[in-house]
Design a protein around this motif. Structure first.
Motif: not given
Length: 191
Positions: A151, A154-155, A159
């Motif tokens: 990932k 930013s992901e 999350e």
């Protein structure tokens, strides 16, 4: 274009300026190179402010991937290895790259294949969180391998924020449900 975004059509500059003054707005040239030039009636100060706010929000949401380092020795114990591996998994979960480094001392330098084996085992153990970006290479007395997260930063950040928001919502929901439970228990006790 008019103040509401509607098409006014091709008009003279004087007419466009008069329309802008009547609407108490500014006449802004949007596409100066087109024939005829395209202008828009808008509040230029508000437009500049909103553009600055969008740029500020984009900078805040931009995440820089950092290269974190985990150092091993060739003769690492099982528990120490697991600790280093958990640390690297935490870095990968947060969207950072991990640089796994083995330090060779003395006669260990004549056994680089053992270092390659250790780094390959490490890569297999963290495979569900990241992939090998650079295979093991010898750099002086060290052997280095870089693992990239699955990932991006930013992901991972989004999350983590979603989990934090869910955790905040849970205690609030529990607190709201608690008075109802106490009221139901007190009515049962009276009956």
């Amino acid at each position: 274009m008019g103040p509401g975004g509607e098409q006014v059509g091709v008009v003279k500059i004087e007419v466009a300026l008069r329309l802008a003054q009547e609407a108490d707005l500014d006449l802004v040239e949007v596409a100066p190179n087109s024939r005829p030039p395209v202008v828009k009636i808008m509040d230029y100060g508000k437009y500049k402010y909103e553009a600055a706010q969008k740029a500020k929000e984009a900078r805040r949401n931009q995440a820089n991937t950092i290269l974190k380092e985990v150092r091993f020795r060739l003769k690492i114990d099982k528990h120490d290895y697991e600790t280093k591996m958990k640390r690297a998994i935490g870095f990968l979960k947060s969207g950072d790259k991990v640089k796994a480094m083995i330090l060779f001392r003395g006669r260990e330098q004549s056994r680089p294949e053992m270092g390659v084996r250790l780094l390959q085992r490490f890569a297999e153990d963290v495979a569900e969180y990241g992939t090998v970006e650079h295979n093991p290479t010898i750099d002086g007395r060290n052997m280095v391998m870089v693992i990239a997260p699955l990932k991006n930063k930013s992901e991972a950040k989004a999350e983590a924020n979603a989990q934090r928001a869910a955790a905040k919502a849970r205690p609030a929901a529990d607190a709201a449900a608690e008075p109802e439970t106490q009221a139901a228990e007190s009515t049962e006790g009276q009956a």
